[in-house]
Write a protein that holds these residues in place. Structure first.
Motif, PDB file in Angstrom:
ATOM      1  N   PRO A 280     -19.675  25.416 -23.598  1.00 52.17           N
ATOM      2  CA  PRO A 280     -20.647  26.317 -24.239  1.00 52.17           C
ATOM      3  C   PRO A 280     -21.755  26.657 -23.250  1.00 52.17           C
ATOM      4  N   TRP A 281     -22.364  27.839 -23.408  1.00 50.30           N
ATOM      5  CA  TRP A 281     -23.242  28.324 -22.353  1.00 50.30           C
ATOM      6  C   TRP A 281     -24.471  27.435 -22.126  1.00 50.30           C
ATOM      7  N   ALA A 282     -25.022  26.897 -23.174  1.00 51.92           N
ATOM      8  CA  ALA A 282     -26.173  26.000 -23.009  1.00 51.92           C
ATOM      9  C   ALA A 282     -25.795  24.808 -22.141  1.00 51.92           C
ATOM     10  N   SER A 283     -24.588  24.300 -22.311  1.00 54.49           N
ATOM     11  CA  SER A 283     -24.123  23.168 -21.504  1.00 54.49           C
ATOM     12  C   SER A 283     -23.835  23.591 -20.071  1.00 54.49           C
ATOM     13  N   VAL A 284     -23.303  24.813 -19.893  1.00 55.09           N
ATOM     14  CA  VAL A 284     -23.065  25.335 -18.536  1.00 55.09           C
ATOM     15  C   VAL A 284     -24.367  25.337 -17.738  1.00 55.09           C
ATOM     16  N   LEU A 285     -25.433  25.850 -18.340  1.00 54.80           N
ATOM     17  CA  LEU A 285     -26.711  25.954 -17.631  1.00 54.80           C
ATOM     18  C   LEU A 285     -27.272  24.578 -17.284  1.00 54.80           C
ATOM     19  N   ARG A 286     -27.171  23.632 -18.196  1.00 53.10           N
ATOM     20  CA  ARG A 286     -27.678  22.282 -17.907  1.00 53.10           C
ATOM     21  C   ARG A 286     -26.853  21.615 -16.799  1.00 53.10           C
ATOM     22  N   VAL A 287     -25.540  21.813 -16.835  1.00 53.11           N
ATOM     23  CA  VAL A 287     -24.680  21.246 -15.786  1.00 53.11           C
ATOM     24  C   VAL A 287     -25.020  21.867 -14.433  1.00 53.11           C
ATOM     25  N   TRP A 288     -25.235  23.177 -14.399  1.00 55.86           N
ATOM     26  CA  TRP A 288     -25.579  23.841 -13.134  1.00 55.86           C
ATOM     27  C   TRP A 288     -26.955  23.400 -12.627  1.00 55.86           C
ATOM     28  N   ASP A 289     -27.909  23.180 -13.526  1.00 54.36           N
ATOM     29  CA  ASP A 289     -29.220  22.670 -13.100  1.00 54.36           C
ATOM     30  C   ASP A 289     -29.051  21.376 -12.307  1.00 54.36           C
ATOM     31  N   MET A 290     -28.223  20.476 -12.825  1.00 52.55           N
ATOM     32  CA  MET A 290     -28.012  19.175 -12.172  1.00 52.55           C
ATOM     33  C   MET A 290     -27.099  19.302 -10.962  1.00 52.55           C
ATOM     34  N   PHE A 291     -26.088  20.157 -11.061  1.00 52.85           N
ATOM     35  CA  PHE A 291     -25.140  20.347  -9.964  1.00 52.85           C
ATOM     36  C   PHE A 291     -25.829  20.872  -8.710  1.00 52.85           C
ATOM     37  N   LEU A 292     -26.682  21.871  -8.849  1.00 49.66           N
ATOM     38  CA  LEU A 292     -27.354  22.440  -7.683  1.00 49.66           C
ATOM     39  C   LEU A 292     -28.418  21.507  -7.130  1.00 49.66           C
ATOM     40  N   CYS A 293     -28.866  20.557  -7.927  1.00 52.42           N
ATOM     41  CA  CYS A 293     -29.823  19.563  -7.439  1.00 52.42           C
ATOM     42  C   CYS A 293     -29.122  18.390  -6.755  1.00 52.42           C
ATOM     43  N   GLU A 294     -28.044  17.898  -7.367  1.00 54.23           N
ATOM     44  CA  GLU A 294     -27.427  16.644  -6.900  1.00 54.23           C
ATOM     45  C   GLU A 294     -26.054  16.807  -6.274  1.00 54.23           C
ATOM     46  N   GLY A 295     -25.467  17.986  -6.394  1.00 53.24           N
ATOM     47  CA  GLY A 295     -24.201  18.197  -5.719  1.00 53.24           C
ATOM     48  C   GLY A 295     -22.979  17.976  -6.593  1.00 53.24           C
ATOM     49  N   VAL A 296     -21.818  17.873  -5.943  1.00 52.38           N
ATOM     50  CA  VAL A 296     -20.530  17.886  -6.626  1.00 52.38           C
ATOM     51  C   VAL A 296     -20.299  16.652  -7.487  1.00 52.38           C
ATOM     52  N   LYS A 297     -21.072  15.594  -7.317  1.00 50.43           N
ATOM     53  CA  LYS A 297     -20.868  14.406  -8.154  1.00 50.43           C
ATOM     54  C   LYS A 297     -21.065  14.745  -9.630  1.00 50.43           C
ATOM     55  N   ILE A 298     -21.910  15.749  -9.923  1.00 47.07           N
ATOM     56  CA  ILE A 298     -22.112  16.174 -11.306  1.00 47.07           C
ATOM     57  C   ILE A 298     -20.833  16.782 -11.861  1.00 47.07           C
ATOM     58  N   ILE A 299     -20.128  17.572 -11.051  1.00 46.15           N
ATOM     59  CA  ILE A 299     -18.862  18.174 -11.486  1.00 46.15           C
ATOM     60  C   ILE A 299     -17.833  17.078 -11.755  1.00 46.15           C
ATOM     61  N   PHE A 300     -17.769  16.091 -10.885  1.00 45.29           N
ATOM     62  CA  PHE A 300     -16.858  14.956 -11.101  1.00 45.29           C
ATOM     63  C   PHE A 300     -17.211  14.227 -12.396  1.00 45.29           C
ATOM     64  N   ARG A 301     -18.485  13.991 -12.607  1.00 46.28           N
ATOM     65  CA  ARG A 301     -18.903  13.263 -13.809  1.00 46.28           C
ATOM     66  C   ARG A 301     -18.535  14.015 -15.082  1.00 46.28           C
ATOM     67  N   VAL A 302     -18.758  15.341 -15.080  1.00 47.61           N
ATOM     68  CA  VAL A 302     -18.413  16.126 -16.269  1.00 47.61           C
ATOM     69  C   VAL A 302     -16.910  16.030 -16.543  1.00 47.61           C
ATOM     70  N   GLY A 303     -16.094  16.169 -15.493  1.00 43.85           N
ATOM     71  CA  GLY A 303     -14.649  16.053 -15.657  1.00 43.85           C
ATOM     72  C   GLY A 303     -14.230  14.700 -16.190  1.00 43.85           C
ATOM     73  N   LEU A 304     -14.836  13.647 -15.676  1.00 43.82           N
ATOM     74  CA  LEU A 304     -14.506  12.288 -16.123  1.00 43.82           C
ATOM     75  C   LEU A 304     -14.926  12.065 -17.570  1.00 43.82           C
ATOM     76  N   VAL A 305     -16.078  12.583 -17.950  1.00 39.38           N
ATOM     77  CA  VAL A 305     -16.546  12.442 -19.334  1.00 39.38           C
ATOM     78  C   VAL A 305     -15.577  13.139 -20.295  1.00 39.38           C
ATOM     79  N   LEU A 306     -15.145  14.347 -19.953  1.00 40.64           N
ATOM     80  CA  LEU A 306     -14.228  15.082 -20.825  1.00 40.64           C
ATOM     81  C   LEU A 306     -12.882  14.383 -20.940  1.00 40.64           C
ATOM     82  N   LEU A 307     -12.349  13.881 -19.833  1.00 42.07           N
ATOM     83  CA  LEU A 307     -11.067  13.167 -19.871  1.00 42.07           C
ATOM     84  C   LEU A 307     -11.176  11.880 -20.678  1.00 42.07           C
TER      85      LEU A 307
END
Length: 485
Positions: free
Chosen positions: A278-305
Motif C-alpha cells: 500500500p502506498w503509505a507503506s511504500v513511502l515509509r519503506v523508502w524513507d528508511m531505505f534511502l537513509c539506511e540502504g538495502v538492508k531495509i529491502i531485505f528486512r521487508v522481504g523477510l518480514v513478508l515471507l
C-alpha cells in the motif's frame, strides 16, 4: 541458483524485467491493466486520494495507513528544515537522530527534498550542472527509446500524474529514463527502473528525479538493472540464507519445493516494493531505505515471507510450488499495513554486516558454479552516511536552492514614482522642522526641547502600510528564506 543461458534467465515462471521489445509487446506482461482499462477509468469522475491515486490496489485506505496529527506534522517539518539547512553537520555528528526521524516518517511536504539529500542526488546534481539538460536534448538510442515509449503507460496507471497518454507525467518519465540510457549506455534500460523513476517524479522535479535514479542504480542497488540480472540473483540467495535464521519453517518449505528466490523476490527488490505495498507503506519503506540502504529491502522481504509462510498452520494451504507462489502474490493486507510493517522491519535484527558477510559467501558459491560475474558492479553503499563518507560534499553542493521565489508587487514600482514619493516625504519633514522652530521662538520660557519618542497627534504619521511593504521585497525574494513549501 537459477539456471543461466548466456546473459539471460532461463526460467519460464520468472517474468523478465529487462527492457526488451518482445517482453513489452505483450500487454499481458503488465499487471497494471490494459490500455482500454486505463482509458476507461480515466474518463470516469473519481476523487483522487491524498497521494494522487484515483483507484487501484494502492489507493489510500484508513486500514493500511496511519494519519499523523497536524500539530505533530508541523513540529516534524520544523525539525527537518533545521536538519536540511545544516545537512553535513547533522550527518557527521547526529546521524542517529536523522535515522530516527526517518523511522518516524519524513513529512510529505519535505519528502522529495529529503530523499534527494539522503541519496546524494543533491550533491551529484550540483557537481554536474547542465548534464541532465544536455542528455535530455539528445534524441537517444532508437532501440531504447522505442522500448521506453511502449512502457510508459504501465507505470502507476491509476495515479493522476501518469494517467493521460502524453501527459506531463509520462513526458517527464520518458525524459528521465531516456537520459539514463545516455548517461549509462552500457547498461541501457531495464523495465524495473520505470517504477523507481515514477516514484521519484511524484515527489520532485524531473532533473532531481534523474539524479535520484542515478544514485539508486549506482549506490543502493548496483548491478540490479544490468544484463543477466546477476546482482539480483545473488541478493536472492542472500535473502534465502537469511530466512533460515529469521523463519526456519518458511525456509524449509521453500527449500522442500525447490523454489528459487528469483521467482518471488525479483519484483520486490528491483522495484523497491513500489508495486507491492500500500502506498503509505511504500513511502515509509523508502524513507528508511534511502537513509539506511538495502538492508531495509531485505528486512521487508523477510518480514513478508515470515508472516505468510512462518508457521505450520499457514503452510497447510501451500501443498506445492503453485500454491506457494499464489500465496506470495496475494499477501495479506494486515501484514503490509504501515504501522505493523514498519514496527516489524525495525525490530528485525539484520544488519549491514550480516548482509555483507552472506554476500561474500554467496559470491564464492557463484564463482564455483558459474565462474566470474559477467557484470562488474561498483560496491554497494549502505545508506546516506556511507554515500556521504565516500564522496564528501562541499557546503556549496548542499546549499538549498528554492524552486519557488515570490516577488513583491512593490518591487516593480517605477523609478519616477519612487523618486516622487521620496521628495514628498522630504518636503513634509522640512515643514515639520520649520513649524517646531517657530513655536520655540514664540515661547521664550522653553529653553530646550525634549524629543518625544512618540509622534504627537497633531503630527501626521506616515501610513502604517508603508513600513511592512518596504521590507516585503527583501523577505519574500531572499533565497536564504525557505520558500520550498
Amino acid at each position: 541458483m537459477a539456471r543461466i543461458q548466456g546473459n539471460g534467465l532461463q526460467l519460464a515462471e520468472s517474468r523478465s524485467l529487462r527492457g526488451t521489445t518482445e517482453s513489452l509487446a505483450d500487454p499481458d506482461n503488465s499487471s497494471l491493466g490494459s490500455d482500454s482499462e486505463i482509458n476507461g477509468f480515466a474518463n470516469t469522475e473519481r476523487q483522487a486520494d491524498k497521494y494522487g491515486f484515483i483507484g487501484g490496489a494502492q489507493k489510500y485506505s484508513g486500514e493500511s495507513a496511519q494519519d499523523v496529527p497536524p500539530e505533530v506534522l508541523r513540529q516534524r517539518e520544523g525539525k527537518w528544515l533545521e536538519m536540511l539547512n545544516s545537512w553535513d553537520k547533522w550527518m557527521a555528528k547526529r546521524h542517529k537522530k536523522v535515522k530516527l526521524r526517518c523511522h518516524k516518517g519524513i513529512p510529505p511536504s519535505l519528502r522529495g527534498r529529503a530523499w534527494l539529500y539522503l541519496s546524494g542526488g543533491k550533491v551529484k546534481k550540483e557537481q554536474n550542472q547542465g548534464k541532465f539538460q544536455e542528455l535530455d536534448s539528445q534524441p537517444g538510442d532508437p532501440k531504447w527509446v522505442d522500448v521506453i515509449e511502449r512502457d510508459l503507460h504501465r507505470q502507476f496507471p491509476f495515479h493522476e500524474m501518469f494517467m493521460a497518454r502524453g501527459g506531463h507525467g509520462q513526458k517527464d518519465l520518458f525524459s528521465v529514463l531516456k537520459a539514463y540510457t545516455l548517461y549509462r549506455p552500457e547498461e541501457g534500460y531495464c523495465q524495473a527502473q520505470a517504477p523507481i523513476a515514477a516514484v521519484l517524479l511524484m515527489h520532485m522535479p524531473v532533473e532531481d528525479a534523474f539524479w535520484g535514479l542515478v544514485q539508486i542504480c549506482e549506490k543502493y542497488l548496483p548491478g540490479y538493472y544490468s544484463t543477466g540480472l546477476e546482482a539480483i540473483q545473488l541478493d536472492g540467495e542472500i535473502l534465502f540464507a537469511l530466512l533460515r535464521r529469521v523463519s526456519p519453517p518458511a525456509y524449509r518449505h521453500l527449500k522442500k519445493h525447490k523454489m528459487e528466490p528469483i521467482l518471488y523476490m525479483t519484483e520486490w527488490f528491483m522495484c523497491a516494493f513500489s508495486r507491492t505495498l500500500p502506498w503509505a507503506s511504500v513511502l515509509r519503506v523508502w524513507d528508511m531505505f534511502l537513509c539506511e540502504g538495502v538492508k531495509i529491502i531485505f528486512r521487508v522481504g523477510l518480514v513478508l515471507l515470515k508472516c505468510m509462510l512462518g508457521s505450520q498452520e499457514k503452510l497447510k494451504t501451500c501443498q506445492g510450488q503453485y500454491e506457494t507462489m499464489e500465496r506470495l502474490r496475494a499477501i495479506d493486507v494486515r501484514y503490509m499495513q504501515e504501522g505493523f510493517l514498519v514496527r516489524e522491519v525495525l525490530e528485525l535484527p539484520i544488519s549491514e554486516r550480516d548482509i555483507e558477510k552472506e554476500h561474500q559467501a554467496q559470491l564464492r558459491r557463484w564463482k564455483e558454479t558459474h565462474g566470474e560475474l559477467h557484470c562488474k558492479s561498483p560496491p554497494r553503499m549502505h545508506g546516506a552516511k556511507a554515500i556521504m563518507a565516500a564522496e564528501p560534499p562541499s557546503r556549496q553542493d548542499l546549499r538549498q536552492r528554492p524552486t519557488i521565489i515570490v516577488e513583491s508587487p512593490l518591487a516593480q514600482t517605477s523609478p519616477a514614482s519612487t523618486a516622487a514619493e521620496s521628495t514628498r516625504k522630504e518636503d513634509e519633514e522640512k515643514g515639520r522642522k520649520k513649524s517646531r522652530k517657530g513655536n520655540l521662538k514664540k515661547d521664550p520660557s522653553v529653553e530646550k526641547e525634549v524629543s518625544n519618542p512618540y509622534p504627537l497627534p497633531s503630527e501626521p504619521q506616515p501610513l502604517l502600510k508603508d513600513t511592512p511593504l518596504q521590507g516585503s521585497n527583501q523577505s519574500l525574494s531572499s533565497t536564504e528564506q525557505d520558500t520550498y513549501l
